[in-house]
Design a protein around this motif. Structure first.
Motif, PDB file in Angstrom:
ATOM      1  N   GLY A   1      99.089  -1.037 -20.044  1.00  8.95           N
ATOM      2  CA  GLY A   1      98.335   0.269 -19.954  1.00  8.95           C
ATOM      3  C   GLY A   1      97.879   1.413 -20.779  1.00  8.95           C
ATOM      4  O   GLY A   1      96.993   1.880 -20.766  1.00  8.95           O
ATOM      5  N   THR A   2      98.277   1.040 -21.966  1.00  6.48           N
ATOM      6  CA  THR A   2      98.087   1.838 -23.336  1.00  6.48           C
ATOM      7  C   THR A   2      97.444   0.462 -24.456  1.00  6.48           C
ATOM      8  O   THR A   2      96.826   0.126 -24.462  1.00  6.48           O
ATOM      9  CB  THR A   2      98.683   2.208 -23.640  1.00  6.48           C
ATOM     10  OG1 THR A   2     100.440   1.876 -24.086  1.00  6.48           O
ATOM     11  CG2 THR A   2      98.849   3.609 -23.252  1.00  6.48           C
ATOM     12  N   HIS A   3      99.197  -0.777 -24.470  1.00  6.77           N
ATOM     13  CA  HIS A   3      98.456  -1.188 -25.587  1.00  6.77           C
ATOM     14  C   HIS A   3      98.534  -2.759 -24.837  1.00  6.77           C
ATOM     15  O   HIS A   3      97.407  -3.729 -25.470  1.00  6.77           O
ATOM     16  CB  HIS A   3      99.786  -1.612 -26.199  1.00  6.77           C
ATOM     17  CG  HIS A   3     100.125  -2.592 -27.641  1.00  6.77           C
ATOM     18  ND1 HIS A   3     100.596  -2.390 -28.601  1.00  6.77           N
ATOM     19  CD2 HIS A   3      99.536  -3.781 -27.845  1.00  6.77           C
ATOM     20  CE1 HIS A   3     100.165  -3.364 -29.798  1.00  6.77           C
ATOM     21  NE2 HIS A   3      99.522  -3.955 -28.880  1.00  6.77           N
ATOM     22  N   PHE A   4      98.976  -3.240 -23.636  1.00  3.64           N
ATOM     23  CA  PHE A   4      98.769  -3.867 -22.787  1.00  3.64           C
ATOM     24  C   PHE A   4      98.598  -3.840 -21.623  1.00  3.64           C
ATOM     25  O   PHE A   4      98.115  -2.864 -20.919  1.00  3.64           O
ATOM     26  CB  PHE A   4     100.577  -5.058 -22.577  1.00  3.64           C
ATOM     27  CG  PHE A   4     100.877  -5.226 -24.199  1.00  3.64           C
ATOM     28  CD1 PHE A   4     100.554  -6.356 -24.525  1.00  3.64           C
ATOM     29  CD2 PHE A   4     101.999  -4.604 -24.378  1.00  3.64           C
ATOM     30  CE1 PHE A   4     101.034  -6.203 -26.085  1.00  3.64           C
ATOM     31  CE2 PHE A   4     102.329  -4.620 -25.576  1.00  3.64           C
ATOM     32  CZ  PHE A   4     102.123  -5.295 -26.052  1.00  3.64           C
ATOM     33  N   ASP A   5      97.578  -5.252 -20.977  1.00  2.84           N
ATOM     34  CA  ASP A   5      97.460  -5.188 -19.438  1.00  2.84           C
ATOM     35  C   ASP A   5      97.609  -4.959 -18.705  1.00  2.84           C
ATOM     36  O   ASP A   5      99.069  -5.645 -18.943  1.00  2.84           O
ATOM     37  CB  ASP A   5      96.084  -6.277 -19.429  1.00  2.84           C
ATOM     38  CG  ASP A   5      95.929  -6.205 -17.966  1.00  2.84           C
ATOM     39  OD1 ASP A   5      96.304  -5.652 -16.932  1.00  2.84           O
ATOM     40  OD2 ASP A   5      95.482  -7.733 -17.884  1.00  2.84           O
ATOM     41  N   PRO A   6      98.311  -4.101 -18.108  1.00  2.00           N
ATOM     42  CA  PRO A   6      99.887  -4.097 -16.693  1.00  2.00           C
ATOM     43  C   PRO A   6      99.838  -5.365 -15.680  1.00  2.00           C
ATOM     44  O   PRO A   6     100.984  -5.923 -15.393  1.00  2.00           O
ATOM     45  CB  PRO A   6      99.246  -3.187 -15.694  1.00  2.00           C
ATOM     46  CG  PRO A   6      98.492  -1.807 -16.327  1.00  2.00           C
ATOM     47  CD  PRO A   6      97.647  -3.097 -17.109  1.00  2.00           C
ATOM     48  N   LYS A   7      98.713  -6.097 -15.776  1.00  3.72           N
ATOM     49  CA  LYS A   7      98.792  -7.356 -15.132  1.00  3.72           C
ATOM     50  C   LYS A   7      99.608  -8.207 -15.718  1.00  3.72           C
ATOM     51  O   LYS A   7      99.937  -9.389 -14.714  1.00  3.72           O
ATOM     52  CB  LYS A   7      97.242  -7.975 -14.053  1.00  3.72           C
ATOM     53  CG  LYS A   7      97.210  -8.942 -13.213  1.00  3.72           C
ATOM     54  CD  LYS A   7      95.745  -8.825 -12.705  1.00  3.72           C
ATOM     55  CE  LYS A   7      94.919  -9.143 -14.255  1.00  3.72           C
ATOM     56  NZ  LYS A   7      93.188  -9.639 -13.686  1.00  3.72           N
ATOM     57  N   VAL A   8      98.993  -8.933 -17.374  1.00  2.00           N
ATOM     58  CA  VAL A   8      99.483  -9.504 -17.754  1.00  2.00           C
ATOM     59  C   VAL A   8     100.722  -8.951 -17.728  1.00  2.00           C
ATOM     60  O   VAL A   8     102.458 -10.200 -18.187  1.00  2.00           O
ATOM     61  CB  VAL A   8      98.860  -9.648 -19.545  1.00  2.00           C
ATOM     62  CG1 VAL A   8      99.375 -10.941 -19.555  1.00  2.00           C
ATOM     63  CG2 VAL A   8      97.337  -9.997 -18.758  1.00  2.00           C
ATOM     64  N   VAL A   9     101.229  -7.815 -17.888  1.00  2.00           N
ATOM     65  CA  VAL A   9     103.006  -7.621 -17.835  1.00  2.00           C
ATOM     66  C   VAL A   9     103.600  -7.667 -17.039  1.00  2.00           C
ATOM     67  O   VAL A   9     104.848  -8.451 -17.704  1.00  2.00           O
ATOM     68  CB  VAL A   9     102.961  -5.859 -18.402  1.00  2.00           C
ATOM     69  CG1 VAL A   9     104.065  -5.375 -18.221  1.00  2.00           C
ATOM     70  CG2 VAL A   9     102.226  -5.439 -19.737  1.00  2.00           C
ATOM     71  N   THR A  10     102.787  -7.627 -15.785  1.00  2.00           N
ATOM     72  CA  THR A  10     104.096  -7.784 -14.410  1.00  2.00           C
ATOM     73  C   THR A  10     104.035  -9.515 -14.723  1.00  2.00           C
ATOM     74  O   THR A  10     104.675  -9.938 -14.496  1.00  2.00           O
ATOM     75  CB  THR A  10     102.558  -7.840 -13.309  1.00  2.00           C
ATOM     76  OG1 THR A  10     102.980  -6.329 -13.427  1.00  2.00           O
ATOM     77  CG2 THR A  10     103.865  -7.763 -12.564  1.00  2.00           C
TER      78      THR A  10
END
Length: 539
Positions: free
Chosen positions: A498-507
């Motif tokens: 949500g800051t550095h990375f796309d939450p969807k990509v993190v998931t």
């Protein structure tokens, strides 16, 4: 008797901004658009995908279908997805190209009187296509059918022969337009296979064989069965294949089991092959392979006309296959050259040795976890392989510096994304990778570089590379960083969602990591060390 006139018309698209400014395109049936040179409308624009979309005729309407492009398409200033019907005066924006929709223009009108064809008005040869020609000829056939009672048996048989030839040649002509484009081999063979079943609608099995230089013989590269869900019967008669490729002629056998030419062929007898048609694929002086069709349920009567049709079709296929071989070789040479450059970059820094391979592996894992189709996964892998190629222009002293970088040194490091884009831009085949390579240091909150893209402004391929690149930086020994364990790095990644990375990509990444490294072995996991306090996740 007189029929209603036939009017051929086409909508027009005029490019009012972008690389094709001033050019006019007509939509007859279908017009593909993208950066790939095989498209009908080629746009040399990094914001346009390789196969961005296509214009289609739907009755009197013109429809644009976006093929899930990376940067999307805009209609009258608003982004849309999927399919949209266009109206007079609409402006469609694809990357930097703006296309205005103009009124359709009539190219020609044809009136059929009896068996005579009268053409009036201006004829634009670009507007002539297989469907239009087929319609005209079908009108003539209809006239003959209306007077069929007046025809002799011989004339009826000749008309049937001509109509069958016409329908076969119509299919071949339509297919040849697709075969004229440069396609990857697997995609090309699938197109050929589907087309063969359309032309030879009684064949039960088909196999496409190509010569293997390694094995020194022809090997099956594609096989299919007409019956949906049935396993293709890939066992073929070597006797038939050898005769067709050696004599360079099309072989037809309507009673294969009792044909003296194949009396020694165990495959004909053992697999109860009743009818066979086999045509060699010849390009220049080379025999590239063969098209092989058979029937095992019941005999089919193939004749000289079938031989002519399959030979004509094989000639078209051979040219397309030869071109595809050349394309594959060219792309392989490109990739080998670029891989040599990547190896040269990694050789500058012993700490980053193997970094590219790991980023590639993580990126592929994320893409598959997100449900990407395999072709897109392969393009992401290629982007990952080349993501740091711009570092070839960065001084070794900066790459290997153990401490914090000065502002000037950090600026030099940041330049590598634009340098990578500049190095690869002349290679058209790789143009769709440029947004991912340029954007792999962007951040979800817009604080990244070089363009400060925020959220979905940055292509998802770049967002995937950004996470994979950062994760490897955190878990590898670097001159400026001590490695974290996979678990420690994953927690840091999740904290930055949500800051550095796309939450969807993190998931997607967590899903991939836990499935792939659920019981990590020493080769897969970095040794446990205290978390590093460095504010930079990666360079």
């Amino acid at each position: 008797m007189e029929s209603d006139p036939i009017t051929l018309s086409a909508h027009q698209l005029i490019c009012q901004a972008g690389p094709l400014k001033g050019q006019v395109f007509r939509v007859i049936n279908k017009l593909t658009v993208g950066r790939e040179t095989s498209c009908d409308m080629v746009l040399d624009d990094p914001k346009v995908s390789r196969h961005h979309g296509e214009f289609l005729r739907d009755g009197d309407d013109i429809v644009f279908v976006d093929n899930g492009s990376t940067n999307g398409s805009q209609l009258n200033g608003s982004r849309f997805e999927g399919r949209v019907t266009l109206s007079l005066g609409d402006v469609l924006k694809l990357g930097g190209c703006e296309l205005a929709i103009l009124e359709r223009t009539d190219f020609q009108s044809i009136s059929i009187v009896g068996a005579e064809t009268m053409i009036t008005g201006h004829v634009d040869t670009n507007a002539i296509n297989a469907d239009a020609l087929a319609g005209k000829i079908a009108k003539i056939f209809d006239h003959y059918k209306a007077h069929q009672s007046e025809m002799t048996k011989k004339e009826e048989k000749e008309l049937e022969h001509i109509m069958r030839l016409f329908h076969g040649m119509r299919s071949i002509y339509t297919i040849s337009q697709s075969l004229g484009k440069l396609l990857p081999m697997d995609q090309l063979l699938e197109l050929i296979g589907d087309s063969l079943f359309k032309v030879f609608d009684v064949a039960e099995n088909l196999v496409i064989l190509l010569r293997s230089e390694e094995q020194g013989r022809f090997v099956p590269r594609y096989a299919s069965a007409r019956t949906e869900g049935a396993a293709p019967k890939v066992v073929i008669s070597n006797t038939v294949l050898e005769k067709a490729t050696t004599d360079r002629c099309t072989i037809i056998a309507n009673d294969a089991e009792h044909d003296e030419r194949f009396s020694a062929s165990d495959s004909i007898i053992g697999f109860s092959v009743k009818s066979v048609i086999c045509a060699p694929l010849i390009s220049g002086d080379k025999v590239l392979g063969a098209l092989y069709l058979d029937n095992r349920t019941e005999s089919v009567t193939y004749d000289e006309l079938d031989a002519e049709l399959v030979s004509a079709f094989a000639n078209q296929c051979a040219v397309a296959i030869d071109n595809s071989f050349l394309l594959d070789n060219l792309q392989e040479h490109y990739h080998q050259t670029l891989q040599a450059l990547v190896n040269a970059i990694e050789a500058k820094d012993t700490y980053t040795m193997g970094h590219t391979a790991r980023v590639s592996r993580y990126s592929v894992g994320i893409a598959r976890a997100l449900g990407f189709v395999e072709e897109r996964v392969n393009r992401i892998k290629m982007a990952a392989d080349l993501h740091d190629i711009g570092k070839i222009g960065v001084k070794e002293g900066i790459i290997n510096k153990p401490g914090a970088l000065t502002d000037t040194e950090y600026s030099s490091i940041k330049d590598h994304v634009e340098m990578g884009e500049k190095i690869l831009k002349p290679i058209t085949y790789l143009n769709d990778l440029l947004p991912a390579i340029r954007g792999h240091h962007e951040k979800w909150d817009g604080s990244g570089y070089p363009d400060g893209l925020k959220g979905e402004e940055c292509p998802i391929e770049a967002r995937i590379l950004a996470l994979a690149d950062a994760f490897d930086a955190m878990t590898s020994q670097r001159s400026y960083n001590k490695p974290l364990t996979f678990e420690q790095a994953l927690e840091r990644i999740k904290d930055a969602a949500g800051t550095h990375f796309d939450p969807k990509v993190v998931t997607g990444f967590e899903k991939y990591l836990r499935s792939e490294f659920i019981a990590p072995d020493p080769e897969k996991v970095s040794p446990t060390t205290p978390a590093n306090s460095s504010s930079k996740i990666s360079r």
